[in-house]
Design a protein around this motif. Structure first.
Motif, PDB file in Angstrom:
ATOM      1  N   ALA A 102       0.879  -1.191   0.153  1.00  0.00           N
ATOM      2  CA  ALA A 102      -0.023   0.168  -0.159  1.00  0.00           C
ATOM      3  C   ALA A 102       0.761   1.321  -0.146  1.00  0.00           C
ATOM      4  N   PHE A 103       0.400   2.303  -0.631  1.00  0.00           N
ATOM      5  CA  PHE A 103       0.988   3.703  -0.833  1.00  0.00           C
ATOM      6  C   PHE A 103       0.101   4.636  -1.069  1.00  0.00           C
ATOM      7  N   THR A 104       0.566   5.911  -0.533  1.00  0.00           N
ATOM      8  CA  THR A 104      -0.328   6.916  -0.824  1.00  0.00           C
ATOM      9  C   THR A 104       0.360   7.944  -1.753  1.00  0.00           C
ATOM     10  N   LEU A 105      -0.359   8.973  -2.384  1.00  0.00           N
ATOM     11  CA  LEU A 105       0.407   9.951  -3.255  1.00  0.00           C
ATOM     12  C   LEU A 105       1.095  10.644  -2.507  1.00  0.00           C
ATOM     13  N   SER A 106       0.825  11.214  -1.416  1.00  0.00           N
ATOM     14  CA  SER A 106       1.495  12.132  -0.394  1.00  0.00           C
ATOM     15  C   SER A 106       2.802  11.531  -0.159  1.00  0.00           C
ATOM     16  N   GLY A 107       2.896  10.144   0.064  1.00  0.00           N
ATOM     17  CA  GLY A 107       4.156   9.470   0.462  1.00  0.00           C
ATOM     18  C   GLY A 107       4.975   9.357  -0.645  1.00  0.00           C
ATOM     19  N   GLU A 136       9.883  13.562  -7.784  1.00  0.00           N
ATOM     20  CA  GLU A 136      10.071  12.579  -9.137  1.00  0.00           C
ATOM     21  C   GLU A 136       9.114  11.665  -9.642  1.00  0.00           C
ATOM     22  N   ASP A 137       8.891  10.904  -8.642  1.00  0.00           N
ATOM     23  CA  ASP A 137       8.265   9.586  -8.991  1.00  0.00           C
ATOM     24  C   ASP A 137       6.697  10.182  -9.276  1.00  0.00           C
ATOM     25  N   LEU A 138       6.150  11.013  -8.459  1.00  0.00           N
ATOM     26  CA  LEU A 138       4.619  11.762  -8.818  1.00  0.00           C
ATOM     27  C   LEU A 138       4.903  12.444 -10.049  1.00  0.00           C
TER      28      LEU A 138
END
Length: 169
Positions: A9-14, A18-20
Motif C-alpha cells: 500500500a502507498f499514498t500519493l502524499s508519500g 520525481e516519482d509523482l
C-alpha cells in the motif's frame, strides 16, 4: 490509498516528487492511448451528461458529435446544450458567436458545471439562451462570450444540482 504491483500500500502524499511527476506523465500517456477524457472540461461534460441520464425528471442527454460548434450534448427532444466546466476559475469557457449572424441562437441551454478540486461534481447551473444573453460578458481578446461566475449570474440560473454540501474523501 493505492497498491503497487507487489501489493504494498502507498499514498500519493508519500511519493517522492520525481516519482509523482513520472506517474503523472505515464498516466497522461495511457489515458491518451485509451482515449479517456482527462481535461477539466471533458470530465465535466462526462459527469454532467451522466447526471442528466441518471436523474429522474431531467432530459436524457447524449454527447453531441465531435466538432459540433458550441454544442456538447443533445436531448432526445432536440434541445442543444453547451456545457462549460469550471474548477477554480471565475468565468466559463468561451462561446463563439456565429460569424455571419452574431445574434443567432447557438443552443437552447448553457450548463455551468462546477467541479471540486478532486474533480467531483459540485454544482450544475442551467441558463436558457435568453438568460445567457442577459448575463454574458464579452472577451475582447478571444472575440467570444463568457459567463462570469458571480452571484448575479448564478442567481439568474436554475440550480440543477448542488453537491456543495456533500463530502468527498
Amino acid at each position: 490509498m493505492f497498491t503497487n504491483n507487489t501489493g504494498s500500500a502507498f499514498t500519493l502524499s508519500g511519493m517522492a516528487d520525481e516519482d509523482l511527476l513520472l506517474l503523472r506523465a505515464n498516466l497522461d500517456a495511457e489515458m491518451r492511448t485509451r482515449k479517456i477524457a482527462f481535461s477539466v472540461g471533458e470530465v465535466g461534460e462526462v459527469l454532467t451528461i451522466e447526471y442528466f441520464k441518471t436523474t429522474t425528471g431531467l432530459p436524457k442527454l447524449q454527447k453531441a458529435p465531435t466538432g459540433t460548434k458550441n454544442v456538447d450534448a443533445l436531448s432526445r427532444n432536440g434541445d442543444r446544450y453547451s456545457i462549460k466546466t469550471i474548477c477554480k476559475g471565475k468565468k466559463t469557457g468561451t462561446v463563439y458567436p456565429d460569424s455571419e449572424n452574431p445574434d443567432k441562437q447557438l443552443f437552447e441551454y448553457l450548463l455551468i458545471t462546477h467541479l471540486t478540486d478532486a474533480w467531483h461534481l459540485k454544482t450544475i447551473h442551467q441558463l436558457p439562451w435568453d438568460v445567457f444573453r442577459e448575463v454574458r460578458s464579452w472577451d475582447r481578446r478571444m472575440n467570444a462570450w463568457y459567463v462570469p461566475i458571480s452571484g448575479r449570474s448564478l442567481s439568474a440560473a436554475t440550480a440543477i444540482f448542488d453537491g456543495s454540501v456533500l463530502r468527498y474523501d
